[in-house]
Design a protein around this motif. Structure first.
Motif, PDB file in Angstrom:
ATOM      1  N   TYR A  12       1.452  32.265 -14.247  1.00 53.57           N
ATOM      2  CA  TYR A  12       2.738  32.399 -14.933  1.00 53.57           C
ATOM      3  C   TYR A  12       2.586  33.305 -16.146  1.00 53.57           C
ATOM      4  O   TYR A  12       3.388  34.213 -16.357  1.00 53.57           O
ATOM      5  CB  TYR A  12       3.290  31.034 -15.346  1.00 53.57           C
ATOM      6  CG  TYR A  12       4.620  31.148 -16.040  1.00 53.57           C
ATOM      7  CD1 TYR A  12       5.784  31.335 -15.304  1.00 53.57           C
ATOM      8  CD2 TYR A  12       4.720  31.118 -17.423  1.00 53.57           C
ATOM      9  CE1 TYR A  12       7.019  31.481 -15.921  1.00 53.57           C
ATOM     10  CE2 TYR A  12       5.942  31.256 -18.051  1.00 53.57           C
ATOM     11  CZ  TYR A  12       7.085  31.437 -17.294  1.00 53.57           C
ATOM     12  OH  TYR A  12       8.303  31.595 -17.919  1.00 53.57           O
ATOM     13  N   GLU A  13       1.549  33.062 -16.928  1.00 60.32           N
ATOM     14  CA  GLU A  13       1.331  33.840 -18.152  1.00 60.32           C
ATOM     15  C   GLU A  13       0.932  35.284 -17.864  1.00 60.32           C
ATOM     16  O   GLU A  13       1.287  36.180 -18.625  1.00 60.32           O
ATOM     17  CB  GLU A  13       0.268  33.179 -19.013  1.00 60.32           C
ATOM     18  CG  GLU A  13       0.687  31.826 -19.553  1.00 60.32           C
ATOM     19  CD  GLU A  13      -0.464  31.038 -20.149  1.00 60.32           C
ATOM     20  OE1 GLU A  13      -0.219  30.336 -21.140  1.00 60.32           O
ATOM     21  OE2 GLU A  13      -1.602  31.120 -19.629  1.00 60.32           O
ATOM     22  N   THR A  14       0.209  35.509 -16.781  1.00 60.50           N
ATOM     23  CA  THR A  14      -0.286  36.858 -16.514  1.00 60.50           C
ATOM     24  C   THR A  14       0.609  37.675 -15.585  1.00 60.50           C
ATOM     25  O   THR A  14       0.688  38.896 -15.742  1.00 60.50           O
ATOM     26  CB  THR A  14      -1.705  36.814 -15.910  1.00 60.50           C
ATOM     27  OG1 THR A  14      -1.674  36.054 -14.698  1.00 60.50           O
ATOM     28  CG2 THR A  14      -2.699  36.225 -16.877  1.00 60.50           C
ATOM     29  N   LEU A  15       1.280  37.019 -14.637  1.00 58.01           N
ATOM     30  CA  LEU A  15       2.059  37.761 -13.648  1.00 58.01           C
ATOM     31  C   LEU A  15       3.572  37.649 -13.814  1.00 58.01           C
ATOM     32  O   LEU A  15       4.294  38.600 -13.549  1.00 58.01           O
ATOM     33  CB  LEU A  15       1.683  37.297 -12.229  1.00 58.01           C
ATOM     34  CG  LEU A  15       0.232  37.507 -11.816  1.00 58.01           C
ATOM     35  CD1 LEU A  15      -0.027  36.902 -10.446  1.00 58.01           C
ATOM     36  CD2 LEU A  15      -0.117  38.982 -11.823  1.00 58.01           C
ATOM     37  N   VAL A  16       4.041  36.484 -14.228  1.00 54.83           N
ATOM     38  CA  VAL A  16       5.483  36.259 -14.285  1.00 54.83           C
ATOM     39  C   VAL A  16       6.050  36.554 -15.671  1.00 54.83           C
ATOM     40  O   VAL A  16       6.990  37.343 -15.811  1.00 54.83           O
ATOM     41  CB  VAL A  16       5.835  34.818 -13.847  1.00 54.83           C
ATOM     42  CG1 VAL A  16       7.326  34.569 -13.942  1.00 54.83           C
ATOM     43  CG2 VAL A  16       5.320  34.541 -12.434  1.00 54.83           C
ATOM     44  N   LEU A  17       5.510  35.940 -16.690  1.00 56.18           N
ATOM     45  CA  LEU A  17       6.059  36.069 -18.040  1.00 56.18           C
ATOM     46  C   LEU A  17       6.171  37.519 -18.526  1.00 56.18           C
ATOM     47  O   LEU A  17       7.204  37.888 -19.096  1.00 56.18           O
ATOM     48  CB  LEU A  17       5.246  35.216 -19.016  1.00 56.18           C
ATOM     49  CG  LEU A  17       5.862  34.961 -20.378  1.00 56.18           C
ATOM     50  CD1 LEU A  17       7.254  34.355 -20.266  1.00 56.18           C
ATOM     51  CD2 LEU A  17       4.967  34.062 -21.207  1.00 56.18           C
ATOM     52  N   PRO A  18       5.169  38.369 -18.280  1.00 59.36           N
ATOM     53  CA  PRO A  18       5.314  39.754 -18.747  1.00 59.36           C
ATOM     54  C   PRO A  18       6.474  40.509 -18.080  1.00 59.36           C
ATOM     55  O   PRO A  18       6.942  41.514 -18.607  1.00 59.36           O
ATOM     56  CB  PRO A  18       3.977  40.405 -18.374  1.00 59.36           C
ATOM     57  CG  PRO A  18       3.023  39.276 -18.243  1.00 59.36           C
ATOM     58  CD  PRO A  18       3.832  38.115 -17.742  1.00 59.36           C
ATOM     59  N   ARG A  19       6.946  40.005 -16.936  1.00 60.75           N
ATOM     60  CA  ARG A  19       8.021  40.689 -16.209  1.00 60.75           C
ATOM     61  C   ARG A  19       9.315  39.887 -16.161  1.00 60.75           C
ATOM     62  O   ARG A  19      10.225  40.219 -15.411  1.00 60.75           O
ATOM     63  CB  ARG A  19       7.532  40.996 -14.789  1.00 60.75           C
ATOM     64  CG  ARG A  19       6.331  41.938 -14.798  1.00 60.75           C
ATOM     65  CD  ARG A  19       5.893  42.352 -13.433  1.00 60.75           C
ATOM     66  NE  ARG A  19       6.937  43.116 -12.775  1.00 60.75           N
ATOM     67  CZ  ARG A  19       6.932  43.367 -11.459  1.00 60.75           C
ATOM     68  NH1 ARG A  19       5.959  42.932 -10.706  1.00 60.75           N
ATOM     69  NH2 ARG A  19       7.913  44.049 -10.913  1.00 60.75           N
TER      70      ARG A  19
END
Length: 71
Positions: A12-19
């Motif tokens: 979530y922190e690396t793949l979802v949250l930034p986008r």
């Protein structure tokens, strides 16, 4: 050797949250949750779990009603 109790960042922190800011545009373009999950690089079941865990993701994935889309 020193040990730390820090957990590695979640998907979530690396793949979802930034986008997260891109997700409403994906929804508006008509992509399904399954397609959005694939675009973000996570499994569909993962995005469903994250949607329950993270209100900001649930809000980003919410589809507008036809009335809201006109406003």
């Amino acid at each position: 050797m020193s040990q730390t109790n820090e957990k590695p960042p979640s998907k979530y922190e690396t793949l979802v949250l930034p986008r997260i800011a891109e997700i409403p545009a994906m929804v508006d373009a008509g992509l399904s949750e399954r397609q959005i999950a694939a675009e973000l690089g996570v499994a569909f079941c993962t995005i469903r779990r994250y949607r329950k865990q993270y209100p900001e993701l649930d809000e980003a994935l919410a589809r507008k009603s036809k009335w809201e889309a006109l406003i």
